[in-house]
Scaffold this motif. Structure first.
Motif, short mmCIF file in Angstrom:
data_model
loop_
_atom_site.label_atom_id
_atom_site.label_comp_id
_atom_site.label_asym_id
_atom_site.label_seq_id
_atom_site.Cartn_x
_atom_site.Cartn_y
_atom_site.Cartn_z
N ASP A 74 -1.78 -23.63 -72.52
CA ASP A 74 -1.83 -24.54 -73.77
C ASP A 74 -1.32 -23.72 -75.04
O ASP A 74 -2.00 -22.62 -75.31
CB ASP A 74 -3.48 -24.56 -74.14
N ILE A 75 -0.26 -24.09 -75.50
CA ILE A 75 0.21 -23.54 -76.63
C ILE A 75 -0.28 -23.48 -77.93
O ILE A 75 0.00 -22.69 -79.09
CB ILE A 75 1.67 -23.83 -76.71
N GLU A 76 -1.35 -24.54 -78.14
CA GLU A 76 -2.15 -24.59 -79.54
C GLU A 76 -3.37 -23.82 -79.45
O GLU A 76 -4.08 -23.70 -80.44
CB GLU A 76 -2.16 -26.03 -79.75
N GLN A 77 -3.89 -23.43 -78.07
CA GLN A 77 -5.29 -22.90 -78.26
C GLN A 77 -5.67 -21.49 -78.91
O GLN A 77 -6.54 -21.29 -79.35
CB GLN A 77 -5.51 -22.84 -76.75
N TYR B 69 0.34 -19.75 -74.29
CA TYR B 69 -0.97 -19.34 -75.21
C TYR B 69 -0.64 -18.30 -76.03
O TYR B 69 -0.91 -18.41 -77.18
CB TYR B 69 -2.04 -18.90 -74.17
N ASP C 249 1.97 -19.08 -84.38
CA ASP C 249 1.10 -19.49 -85.52
C ASP C 249 0.73 -18.57 -86.72
O ASP C 249 0.36 -19.01 -87.74
CB ASP C 249 -0.13 -20.39 -85.01
N GLY D 120 2.18 -19.40 -78.71
CA GLY D 120 1.94 -20.27 -79.70
C GLY D 120 0.79 -19.42 -80.57
O GLY D 120 0.98 -19.73 -82.07
N TRP E 176 -4.19 -20.27 -81.67
CA TRP E 176 -4.58 -20.11 -82.99
C TRP E 176 -5.82 -20.89 -83.34
O TRP E 176 -6.67 -20.45 -84.24
CB TRP E 176 -3.42 -20.99 -83.77
N LYS E 177 -6.34 -21.74 -82.28
CA LYS E 177 -7.99 -22.52 -82.45
C LYS E 177 -8.89 -21.21 -82.31
O LYS E 177 -9.75 -21.27 -83.00
CB LYS E 177 -7.79 -23.48 -81.28
#
Length: 271
Positions: free
Chosen positions: A115-118, A145, A152, A148, A120-121
């Motif tokens: 998950d390339i967005e997780q 992971y 970010d 990303g 930064w979350k």
């Protein structure tokens, strides 16, 4: 454009491992491990650049975040977790995050690293600020992971760095400071918990130890800010005070009880 060849996936220099006797397996592993320190030595200029940048940012209240998946994530968490007891720093100054969350420390979480967005979350939960630094750790340099998270973090104005074992990887291209440790093929092909993991542990030791020295958490060569959390550490602290203050053991113990740390006891006595 063809994908850059991954050194971490190239064939081992050894074959028919299952036919080796035990001592041959161990000697050959040790022969490979001897290459790691030399590979780390080649990235000392990049480590220096990161530590010097970290010192300034840390002194302004910035934090150091490690992000990774699998072995790389666990090594970042290990390094971060040792800073409070060793140097007496608050737990929220050096922080390790792993793809899949804390449950992934002990047991792999399937596909969490993809998950390339997780990342930064996960980082955003800490209310990131401009003095924070994010170091991505990935042997392959291709873990979504980590890529990303570094991408970010950089886009939000943070200093970014990476530790990887494949030169010219996608991760390296995203980071401000790239520490590419080329340890060569693994003894067991692709098993990056071996030489790659060892090199990552060494680089992490260098980053955090040098940083703690630079910000004054060491005196001479001693961990004067360590947490006195067990009898062994109390004894070590007492011996530090005996050496520094020229007092007896009982007085040293009393000083530790009174001031709570070697550093505070030494400051109180003007040393």
């Amino acid at each position: 454009m063809p994908e850059t060849k991954k050194i971490t996936e190239t064939q081992s220099n050894y074959n028919d491992l299952e036919q080796m006797d035990t001592i041959s397996i161990l000697k050959n592993m040790n022969r490979e491990d001897k290459k790691v320190a030399d590979a780390v030595a080649l990235v000392i200029p990049q480590i220096t650049k990161l530590v010097d940048a970290l010192e300034d940012r840390f002194n302004k209240g910035g934090r150091l975040f490690y992000i990774g998946a699998g072995t790389s994530g666990r090594l970042g968490i290990l390094d971060a977790s040792e800073i409070p007891p060793t140097y007496g720093m608050p737990h929220d100054r050096v922080i390790g995050l792993i793809a899949g969350g804390d449950s992934a420390i002990r047991k792999a979480v399937e596909f969490a690293e993809d998950d390339i967005e997780q990342a930064w979350k996960d980082l955003s939960a800490f209310k990131m600020n401009k003095n924070d630094t994010v170091v991505g750790i990935a042997a392959s340099g291709t873990t979504p992971y980590v890529i990303g998270g570094v991408r970010d973090a950089k886009a939000h104005g943070l200093l970014t760095a990476c530790i990887t074992n494949n030169p010219h990887s996608p991760l390296s291209k995203e980071a401000d400071i790239s520490m590419e440790v080329n340890v060569g093929p693994e003894f067991v092909t692709g098993s990056t918990r071996m030489k790659s993991g060892t090199s990552q542990k060494m680089v992490l030791n260098m980053i955090s130890t040098a940083l703690m020295i630079k910000i004054g958490r060491v005196k001479g060569n001693k961990m004067v800010n360590m947490q006195l959390s067990n009898n062994k550490l109390v004894d070590r602290g007492a011996r530090y005070l005996i050496e520094e203050l020229n007092v007896g053991y009982e007085e040293a113990e009393e000083l530790l009880k009174l001031y709570g740390s070697v550093k505070k006891a030494m400051d109180a006595k003007g040393k």
